[in-house]
Design a protein around this motif. Structure first.
Motif, mmCIF file in Angstrom:
data_model
loop_
_atom_site.group_PDB
_atom_site.id
_atom_site.type_symbol
_atom_site.label_atom_id
_atom_site.label_comp_id
_atom_site.label_asym_id
_atom_site.label_seq_id
_atom_site.Cartn_x
_atom_site.Cartn_y
_atom_site.Cartn_z
ATOM 1 N N ARG A 1 0.830 -1.128 -0.030
ATOM 2 C CA ARG A 1 -0.203 -0.112 0.018
ATOM 3 C C ARG A 1 0.721 1.340 0.143
ATOM 4 O O ARG A 1 0.497 2.145 -0.682
ATOM 5 C CB ARG A 1 -1.049 -0.077 1.222
ATOM 6 N N VAL A 2 2.055 1.197 0.758
ATOM 7 C CA VAL A 2 2.930 2.431 0.871
ATOM 8 C C VAL A 2 3.319 2.862 -0.445
ATOM 9 O O VAL A 2 3.430 3.853 -1.099
ATOM 10 C CB VAL A 2 4.101 2.414 1.825
ATOM 11 N N TYR A 3 3.776 1.553 -1.423
ATOM 12 C CA TYR A 3 4.325 1.809 -2.775
ATOM 13 C C TYR A 3 3.100 2.403 -3.586
ATOM 14 O O TYR A 3 3.491 3.375 -4.232
ATOM 15 C CB TYR A 3 4.557 0.535 -3.385
ATOM 16 N N LEU A 4 1.860 1.986 -3.449
ATOM 17 C CA LEU A 4 0.885 2.507 -4.177
ATOM 18 C C LEU A 4 0.553 4.258 -3.735
ATOM 19 O O LEU A 4 0.728 5.041 -4.703
ATOM 20 C CB LEU A 4 -0.669 1.828 -3.758
ATOM 21 N N ALA A 5 0.738 4.411 -2.715
ATOM 22 C CA ALA A 5 0.419 5.804 -2.304
ATOM 23 C C ALA A 5 1.808 6.527 -2.802
ATOM 24 O O ALA A 5 1.621 7.785 -3.098
ATOM 25 C CB ALA A 5 0.602 5.769 -0.656
ATOM 26 N N MET A 6 3.233 6.129 -2.797
ATOM 27 C CA MET A 6 3.882 6.672 -3.223
ATOM 28 C C MET A 6 4.000 6.890 -4.965
ATOM 29 O O MET A 6 4.247 8.054 -5.243
ATOM 30 C CB MET A 6 5.366 6.001 -2.955
ATOM 31 N N ALA A 7 3.604 5.818 -5.406
ATOM 32 C CA ALA A 7 3.272 5.879 -6.800
ATOM 33 C C ALA A 7 2.336 7.073 -7.415
ATOM 34 O O ALA A 7 2.588 7.677 -8.245
ATOM 35 C CB ALA A 7 2.919 4.495 -7.520
ATOM 36 N N SER A 8 1.342 7.196 -6.659
ATOM 37 C CA SER A 8 0.277 8.111 -6.709
ATOM 38 C C SER A 8 0.768 9.530 -6.508
ATOM 39 O O SER A 8 0.324 10.460 -7.115
ATOM 40 C CB SER A 8 -0.854 7.836 -5.620
#
Lengths: 249, 243, 224
Positions: B196-203
């Motif tokens: 999820r952190v990765y998704l938040a970063m990609a966002s």
């Protein structure tokens, strides 16, 4: 709305199935004008969060198309899309991954390649927009849950997006933090798409609501009409708090 | 083994103010690690040198306004090694000198790191290492680890409480299997959060390279140079003149 | 079992620091190959997981307790190099942030209680699962054996480092190994029950997907 500028968000017959085969979205079409505030309502597993992730290209539709401010969402334009669409995730701990709040808020603008001076200005601006001015040097674990939520929002606002997407903005907030956060959202000029279970919150912040169930749009209209339709709410497992009285604004 | 790692109140102490707190983290990192290296290189019998280094550290504790009970509490981590060192006189030739030297080196190493971590908030410490050209990938991983350590630490406490609320108490090794599911849950939650952190970063536009953690500007000032040069002269003379 | 400053001889410290740095550089390279470079947060989270797992103590006997070292478990769950890297970051933060383990002994710690159990434990596990039948029992038995053996081997290497020209004589050797033969038993029990629980819930998260025991492979399809 003038109609001259492209819509903020345009979804055309969007289908999405996860790699494991689960069909989360089965033909969603949605048109959101710039400056609109739209609540996306629906039971658990209806496809709401999947929809959020379609809006900035984290997930791509298996069929159909998504465009944002007239730009097709896809691999080609990811940078442009992510500059324009800010997503505030449900759990602020997922979004605050840097050692301090200021570093977190600077993360997005740094990725945009802004100068150090501009980044600094954006950080200060975003902090005061959410009422956390002067708290940039704090570490996220020294913030209350409500403050974390604000900091996570600031981390997105610092990219100056045109569209703000929020996943369950009021979840786990205590009544005071919920009210304060609602005030911050209401004061923003961005187009807002907000996924929520909290129907009074939707009513407070969004003039329009969309009900999603089973990966399809079940209803779309003014929030007061949707919340006033007891049959519709019951059919999609949505419930207003006991004793809640709708005031039309 | 056995004790937890969270020295109570480190962060509050590190957020305090003193001339030592105000030094640039780079000056403190280089100075204190240099001091430990010098101490470790001393032969048994260099008692004046050991005493001088200890005196420097005590001086820094005073300048940093660290309270003795706090410092002593954080130093308890060395007790098992002091006990081991205390057994040397009974087991080897020249064991007394050897044991004393080991005890002093362990103490100096622990005290130096206690001073470093008690006068520098972790984000600044990390920024210092970054400016000292530590490998970026390592500093980035450390940053994530430190950040989520608190989140996971809270999860562990919650899970432990839940377990105790249901009457868990174990005294014997064969009861340890019940710890497995707790750690397994922790592992699954950790990886899922990582995703999820990765998704938040990609966002937020992340494409694989982390921006430097430049939220705060740091500049070496006169006082940092003064500190470092005094330190260098003192350590060099201790190492060269005293053994 | 973190070596503090002063227990390793200066020459040993120099050599172990150099070797430790080399291992870290190799692990970074390997991890970048196997792991999408953008997935750095996962590595940070796994390091945080090892750190937090070490906070959970387990009883040995009566009132005494120990905590997990987790090296072999990390190697089996995350793969040898990523596991070793996660262990390294844990020891780095413990040395600098918590004064736990010496800065001049960091290389020795990273080798003995980081890479040795993560890489050695992983490969021992691979070999055992290849030799033994593909049942859940032998899979978990391999985890237990790898955890126990690497704990004992790590203690032997630590004892070697601190007696090599260093102050502690060889007398420490049998004591270290004797104690860790018992502690390693706890390590094996915990690691095995962790991996058993993960096999039951999310076998897809385990590094080696080609070695999963038969029943677990079936249940993963049911979950999907």
């Amino acid at each position: 709305m003038t109609g001259a500028s492209p819509p903020a968000i345009e979804l055309t017959d969007v289908h999405y199935s996860y790699p494991d085969g689960h069909n989360a979205l089965r033909g969603v079409s949605l048109w959101v004008e710039a400056g609109e505030r739209v609540a996306v309502l629906g039971p658990n597993g209806a496809g709401k969060s999947t929809l959020c992730l379609q809006l900035n290209g984290i997930l791509e539709p298996t069929r159909g198309s998504v465009s944002v401010c007239g730009i097709a969402v896809g691999k080609k334009h990811l940078k442009e899309i992510r500059k324009r669409v800010g997503v505030v995730f449900q759990d602020p701990d997922d979004m605050l991954f840097m050692p301090t709040v200021a570093q977190d808020i600077a993360f997005g603008p740094s990725n945009l390649g802004l100068s150090e001076k501009d980044i600094h200005a954006r950080v200060e601006g975003a902090l005061s927009a959410v009422g956390l001015a002067g708290m940039g040097a704090r570490s996220p674990h020294h913030l209350s849950y409500g403050q974390k939520k604000k900091a996570a929002t600031a981390a997105v606002l610092s990219m100056e997006p045109e569209i703000l997407v929020l996943d369950e903005p009021s979840a786990s907030l205590d009544p005071r933090a919920r009210r304060e956060f609602g005030g911050i959202l209401a004061g923003l000029s961005q187009t807002i798409v907000m996924v929520t279970h909290d129907l009074p919150y939707a009513h407070e912040i969004c003039e329009r609501s969309v009900v999603i169930d089973g990966g399809r749009i079940a209803a779309d209209g003014p929030t007061s009409d949707i919340l006033g339709d007891a049959g519709l709410l019951a059919a999609h497992d949505l419930e207003l708090p006991h004793g809640y009285v709708m005031d039309h604004h | 083994m056995g004790s937890g790692h969270h020295g109570g109140g480190v962060e509050a102490v590190a957020a305090g103010d003193s001339p030592m707190h105000r030094l640039d983290p780079r000056a403190k990192i280089v100075g204190l690690i240099g001091l430990v290296i010098v101490a470790v290189s001393l032969p048994p019998g260099a008692w004046t040198a050991f005493a001088s280094i200890l005196a420097i550290l005590v001086g820094l504790v005073i300048i940093a306004r660290l309270r003795p009970p706090y410092v002593l509490r954080r130093m308890t981590i060395e007790i098992p090694f002091l006990i081991a060192a205390a057994m040397l006189p009974f087991t080897v030739e020249d064991g007394l000198a050897l044991g004393a030297a080991v005890g002093l080196k362990v103490t100096i190493g622990v005290l130096a790191m206690v001073i470093l971590s008690s006068t520098t908030p972790f984000p600044r410490l990390l920024r210092g290492f970054e400016l000292l050209k530590a490998p970026r990938l390592i500093t980035v991983i450390v940053a994530f680890m430190w950040r989520y350590l608190h989140v996971l630490g809270e999860e562990v406490s919650r899970m432990k409480r839940a377990r105790e609320a249901r009457g868990y108490s174990a005294n014997w090794l064969w009861q340890a299997t019940s710890t497995g599911p707790l750690i397994a849950t922790l592992f699954i939650r950790s990886l899922e959060r990582g995703e999820r952190v990765y998704l938040a970063m990609a966002s937020r536009g992340y494409e694989g390279s982390m921006p430097t953690m430049a939220a705060e500007r740091m500049a070496i000032r006169t006082r940092d140079l003064a500190f470092l040069s005094t330190f260098a002269i003192a350590l060099a003379s201790i190492r060269i003149l005293l053994p | 079992m973190h070596i503090p400053d002063g227990l390793v001889d200066p020459a040993t410290a120099v050599v172990t620091t150099a070797v430790g740095a080399g291992l870290v550089a190799y692990a970074l390279k390997k991890s970048r190959e196997t792991l999408d470079d953008r997935r750095i947060p996962i590595v940070g989270l796994t390091a945080a997981f090892v750190f937090a797992a070490q906070m959970v103590t387990f009883p040995i006997a009566g009132g005494t307790s120990a905590h997990l070292l987790g090296g072999a478990m990390a190697g089996i769950l995350l793969g040898p190099w990523l596991g070793g890297l996660a262990m390294t970051v844990v020891y780095l933060v413990q040395a600098i942030g918590f004064a736990d383990g010496g800065i001049t002994a960091l290389g020795a710690n990273v080798i003995a209680v980081g890479f040795l159990p993560a890489v050695g434990g992983y490969y021992l596990f691979r070999v055992l699962t290849r030799i033994l039948s593909a049942t859940r029992m032998s899979y978990l038995g391999s985890v237990a054996a790898a955890s126990w053996a690497t704990t004992v081997a790590a203690s032997a290497l630590v004892a070697t480092f601190i007696s090599f020209g260093g102050p502690l004589p060889l007398i420490a050797f049998p004591i270290m190994i004797g104690v860790h033969a018992v502690v390693g038993f706890g390590e094996a029990v915990i690691s095995t029950s962790v991996i058993a629980a993960i096999l039951g819930t999310r076998p897809d998260l385990i590094f080696d997907q080609d070695r999963l025991p038969e029943p677990a492979a079936q249940s993963s399809e049911e979950v999907a």
